[in-house]
Scaffold this motif. Structure first.
Motif, mmCIF file in Angstrom:
data_model
loop_
_atom_site.group_PDB
_atom_site.id
_atom_site.type_symbol
_atom_site.label_atom_id
_atom_site.label_comp_id
_atom_site.label_asym_id
_atom_site.label_seq_id
_atom_site.Cartn_x
_atom_site.Cartn_y
_atom_site.Cartn_z
ATOM 1 N N LEU A 589 36.977 85.607 125.661
ATOM 2 C CA LEU A 589 35.571 85.289 125.899
ATOM 3 C C LEU A 589 34.674 86.001 124.901
ATOM 4 N N ALA A 590 34.964 87.277 124.632
ATOM 5 C CA ALA A 590 34.135 88.034 123.698
ATOM 6 C C ALA A 590 34.230 87.465 122.288
ATOM 7 N N LEU A 591 35.434 87.157 121.844
ATOM 8 C CA LEU A 591 35.610 86.579 120.507
ATOM 9 C C LEU A 591 34.898 85.234 120.397
ATOM 10 N N ASN A 592 35.050 84.414 121.407
ATOM 11 C CA ASN A 592 34.421 83.096 121.385
ATOM 12 C C ASN A 592 32.899 83.220 121.355
ATOM 13 N N HIS A 610 42.669 83.987 116.526
ATOM 14 C CA HIS A 610 42.457 82.539 116.406
ATOM 15 C C HIS A 610 43.085 81.812 117.592
ATOM 16 N N LEU A 611 44.284 82.202 117.954
ATOM 17 C CA LEU A 611 44.966 81.540 119.052
ATOM 18 C C LEU A 611 44.251 81.791 120.382
ATOM 19 N N LEU A 612 43.741 83.016 120.556
ATOM 20 C CA LEU A 612 43.002 83.309 121.777
ATOM 21 C C LEU A 612 41.764 82.420 121.897
ATOM 22 N N VAL A 613 41.022 82.268 120.791
ATOM 23 C CA VAL A 613 39.816 81.441 120.805
ATOM 24 C C VAL A 613 40.180 79.977 121.032
ATOM 25 N N LEU A 614 41.262 79.522 120.395
ATOM 26 C CA LEU A 614 41.713 78.140 120.598
ATOM 27 C C LEU A 614 42.048 77.891 122.063
#
Length: 697
Positions: A589-592, A610-614
Motif C-alpha cells: 500500500l505504501a509503495l503504491n 514491482h511485484l508487490l505493487v503489481l
C-alpha cells in the motif's frame, strides 16, 4: 471501499454495495447473526438514493425510522408465498458490521444508540409493510395483481391485468390508491429524496467567542430590550394589536430604531419598530394576549444567552416575508421573491456557506434569477415586464440582505470579484456540451438548446464586464451566520463538516472521512488537531498506521494512507510512507501510494517491490469490481497480458495471501468461462438474498 457516492455514480455504488453486502453476509454468518442480503441492499439503496447526504456509514434515528416505516414499505414488494425477511434484524447486523469493519461514520450516533433506534420501531415494521397507504404506486398495483391470482413474474399476464385495470374491470382499494396519489402529488415523500450539494468543511470559534459576537449584535440588543420593556405584566396595545403611539415613541428612542416620529400619528407608520415587534413575535419572545403585549415567560433563559437568542432571531428571519416585503398584492405582485421567499432565502444562505471567497452581488443576483426562471413561467409578458419583475425582486432581495446584515449574519464590502466567479469562455464550446443542460441553465449561460443563444450570451458577457470593470459589492457569511446555516443544514440531514469535530474520532473513522470529504488544507488542519489532542505524537502516528493496518478493504486502506501523505505537515507524510514501504504488511500500500503521487518512480523500485505493487493493483481491481462475476469481467477487460501479470503477482511476497488465493481462483474461472456468459452475469440483478428468493422494488 468508499462510503459515499455521487448520485450519478450508479455503477460505482452498485459495485461497492455488492462487495459490502457480500462481506456483511459472510461476517454475519461467522457471528451467528440473521441477515438478508436483499434487505441489506435495500437499506444501502435508501441511504444512497433517498437521503440528502448519502452517507452509507451514518445511521441516525430518523434514518432507521424512515427505512423501516417508509422506504421499505414503499419500495419492497413481498409477494404472497415469499419468505419474509427480518428487516430490523438485518439492519442491526448491518450496523454492527459497519462498526466492526471500521466503516461507521464517527460523526453519527454510537452503535448502542443506533441499535436502540431499531428496537424502538421494530415492532411497528410489519404493520407498516402491510399498510397499503404506505406503498409505492408500482408496489400497489403489483400486490393488487398478485392478490387476484396474477403471476406478476409473467410479463404478459401482468400486462393483461394492467389493461383490465385501465378499463375499470379490476377491483382495487380506491382509498389506499387515493392516499398514495395524494402523497405523490403533494410531495409528502421521503425526507431527503433530493441529494444536496456537498459543502466544504468550515472552521468556527468556540461558543463563548460566538456568544460575545452575538451580544454585540444591535438586533439582539433591541430584541432583548423590547422583551424587557414588555415585561411579565405586559403593555397595552390598540384594538388592532399595535403599539400605542406614546409607547412607540418611547421605544424608538430607547431601542434606537432610527424611525422618524415627527408628525407620525400611528405606530403602523414606524417601519423599523414595527418590523422589530413582529420579529420578536416570530421569535416567540413576546406575544399579544387580551389587548396587552407580554414577554414570553419561557423565553427568560433564552434572553439571558446572547448566542441562543441570536440563533432564534436568525431562524425567525424565515417567517418575516410579509413583514419585510408587504402583503401579497399591489406592486408586490410583481416581485418574483414573494412566492418563493423561504426557498430563496435558504438557497442564498446555502450558496454563501463554506465559500472560500466572498460572493459578488452580480453573481448572487443572477443565481437567484435562475431560481426564478426555474420556478415561474416567464415566457409570457414583454421584455419590459420581465425587467420590472427582476428589478422588483432584486430590490426585495436587497431588503432581505439588509436584515441579515443588521442581524450580523452576513457582512458586505466592496472589492474585485475573485476570478472563480467569472463565467467560463463559451465561445469555443461545442454543441455536444450543451445537449443535457437544463433549459434554465442553458438560458442563463447563453447556450440554450444545442447552440449558444446570442441574447443570453450577451447577458453573460454583460455580467462578466460588470464583475471585471471595477469593485463590486462582496457578500459573505459571518462566523455567526456560518454557525446558524450549519445548524439548519444538519437539522435537515445534510453533511456540513466542521474542522475540529473529529478530534475525538477513532483513527480509522478520522482517516476515512478525510479521504472522502475533505480537501487537502482542511484535512491537514483536522489531522493536526487530532494529533495534538492525543498529546504524544508518536502514539498518535501509531494509532493512525494501525488503523490502516486493520482496515479490511484495500482500496480504503490506500485512500487512508493517501491522507497521511498529503495532509501531514512538513513532509512528515512522505517520511512516514517511506518507512512503511519496509513494513511487511503495509509495504504494498505504501509503495503504491508513493508511486501514484509520483514520489516513487519505477526505476527506484526493486524487482520485489514491482511485484508487490503489481499484486496490490490487481487485488484492488478485483475489490473495486464488487463481486466475483464483475471481477471476472474486469480481469478479462485487461486483455491477454493480464494472465502473465496474475502469475507474477501470485509469486510475489504480498502479505494478503487470502486475497491472492481468491485472485488465483478468479483467474482460473475467468479463463474457463465464455465471454458471453460473463456479459450476462455482469448485467444480472442482485434481487436474491441469502435465501435465494427474489422480490421486486
Amino acid at each position: 471501499m468508499r462510503m459515499k457516492f455521487e448520485p450519478e455514480a450508479g455503477e460505482e455504488f452498485e459495485a461497492a454495495r455488492g462487495l459490502l453486502v457480500d462481506r456483511l453476509v459472510r461476517w454475519a454468518g461467522e457471528q451467528g447473526l440473521p441477515v438478508d442480503g436483499f434487505t441489506a441492499e435495500a437499506a444501502l439503496d435508501y441511504r444512497h438514493g433517498a437521503t440528502a447526504d448519502g452517507r452509507l456509514g451514518l445511521w441516525e434515528s430518523r434514518h432507521v425510522e424512515e427505512l423501516l416505516l417508509t422506504w421499505l414499505p414503499q419500495q419492497v414488494t413481498e409477494l404472497p408465498g415469499d419468505e419474509r425477511g427480518d428487516a430490523p434484524g438485518t439492519l442491526r447486523a448491518l450496523l454492527r458490521y459497519l462498526q466492526s469493519a471500521q466503516l461507521a461514520d464517527p460523526r453519527g450516533p454510537s452503535l448502542q444508540d443506533s441499535l436502540a433506534a431499531v428496537d424502538r420501531v421494530a415492532e411497528q415494521h410489519p404493520a407498516a409493510m402491510a399498510d397499503r397507504t404506505r406503498w409505492g404506486l408500482a408496489k400497489f398495483w403489483a400486490m393488487t395483481a398478485a392478490e387476484q391470482g396474477v403471476d406478476v413474474r409473467d410479463g404478459a399476464a401482468l400486462q393483461r391485468f394492467a389493461e383490465r385495470a385501465r378499463r375499470g374491470e379490476a377491483a382495487y382499494d380506491e382509498q389506499a390508491l387515493d392516499s398514495i396519489m395524494e402523497r405523490r402529488l403533494t410531495g409528502r415523500a421521503l425526507s431527503g429524496s433530493d441529494r444536496a450539494e456537498p459543502q466544504l468543511p468550515v472552521a468556527l470559534p468556540e461558543d463563548d467567542e460566538l456568544r460575545g459576537q452575538a451580544g454585540a449584535s444591535k438586533t439582539v440588543v433591541q430584541l432583548r430590550g423590547l422583551a424587557e420593556w414588555a415585561g411579565p405584566d405586559g403593555r397595552p396595545v390598540t384594538a388592532t394589536g399595535r403599539l400605542r403611539m406614546a409607547d412607540a415613541r418611547e421605544l424608538v428612542d430607547a431601542l434606537g430604531t432610527g424611525d422618524k416620529t415627527d408628525g407620525v400619528r400611528s405606530s403602523a407608520d414606524l417601519p423599523r419598530l414595527g418590523l422589530l415587534v413582529e420579529w420578536a413575535k416570530k421569535a416567540r419572545l413576546v406575544r399579544v394576549v387580551k389587548g396587552r403585549l407580554y414577554a414570553v415567560t419561557r423565553a427568560r433563559l433564552l434572553l439571558a444567552d446572547p448566542l441562543q437568542l441570536w440563533l432564534r432571531a436568525f431562524d425567525a428571519c424565515f417567517e418575516l416575508r410579509q413583514d419585510l416585503l408587504g402583503a401579497r398584492g399591489g406592486w408586490h405582485a410583481e416581485s418574483r421573491l414573494f412566492d418563493v421567499y423561504r426557498d430563496v432565502l435558504g438557497d442564498v444562505l446555502n450558496a454563501l456557506y463554506s465559500l472560500p471567497y466572498p460572493m459578488p452581488w452580480p453573481r448572487l443576483r443572477d443565481t437567484v434569477h435562475l431560481a426564478y426562471r426555474a420556478s415561474f413561467r416567464l415566457d409570457g409578458g414583454s421584455d419590459f415586464q420581465h425587467r420590472m419583475w427582476f428589478e422588483h425582486a432584486d430590490r426585495d432581495l436587497r431588503t432581505v440582505l439588509d436584515l441579515l446584515d443588521d442581524l450580523g449574519a452576513i457582512e458586505r464590502d466592496r472589492g474585485m470579484a475573485d476570478p472563480v466567479f467569472l463565467d467560463a469562455d463559451l465561445s469555443a464550446a461545442g454543441p455536444e456540451q450543451f445537449s443535457d443542460m437544463p433549459p434554465e441553465v442553458a438560458e442563463l449561460l447563453g447556450v440554450e438548446g444545442r447552440t449558444p443563444d446570442p441574447v443570453a450570451r450577451e447577458r453573460v458577457d454583460r455580467r462578466r464586464e460588470e464583475l471585471t470593470a471595477g469593485p463590486v459589492e462582496l457578500i459573505r457569511l459571518t462566523e455567526l451566520g456560518t454557525r446558524a446555516v450549519r445548524q439548519r443544514l444538519l437539522a435537515v440531514g445534510r453533511d456540513a463538516p466542521l474542522i475540529g469535530e473529529l478530534a475525538q474520532a477513532p483513527a480509522a473513522g478520522l482517516l476515512g472521512v478525510l479521504a472522502e470529504e475533505y480537501p487537502p488544507d482542511a484535512a491537514r488542519a483536522e489531522l493536526v488537531g487530532w494529533i495534538t489532542a492525543r498529546g504524544e505524537r508518536a502514539e498518535a502516528l501509531r494509532q493512525l498506521t494501525d488503523a490502516v493496518r486493520t482496515t479490511a478493504f484495500r482500496t480504503r486502506a490506500q485512500a487512508m494512507l493517501g491522507v497521511l501523505l498529503v495532509a501531514s505537515p512538513d513532509g512528515e507524510g512522505e517520511r512516514l510512507l517511506r518507512s512503511l514501504s519496509r513494513d511487511p504488511q503495509l509495504a504494498p500500500l505504501a509503495l503504491n501510494t508513493l508511486a501514484q503521487h509520483e514520489l516513487l518512480s519505477p526505476e527506484d523500485m526493486a524487482d520485489t517491490e514491482h511485484l508487490l505493487v503489481l499484486a496490490e493493483n490487481l487485488l484492488q481491481l478485483v475489490e473495486l469490481a464488487g463481486g466475483p462475476d464483475s471481477a471476472e469481467e474486469a480481469l478479462r477487460a485487461q486483455g491477454p497480458e493480464v494472465w502473465d501479470a496474475i502469475a507474477a503477482a501470485l509469486d510475489s511476497a504480498h502479505p494478503d495471501r487470502a486475497g491472492l488465493e481468491e485472485l488465483s481462483r478468479l483467474a482460473a474461472r475467468t479463463r474457463r468461462a465464455p465471454a458471453a456468459r460473463l456479459g450476462r452475469a455482469h448485467n444480472r440483478g442482485r434481487g436474491t438474498g441469502r435465501s435465494g428468493r427474489k422480490r421486486r422494488r
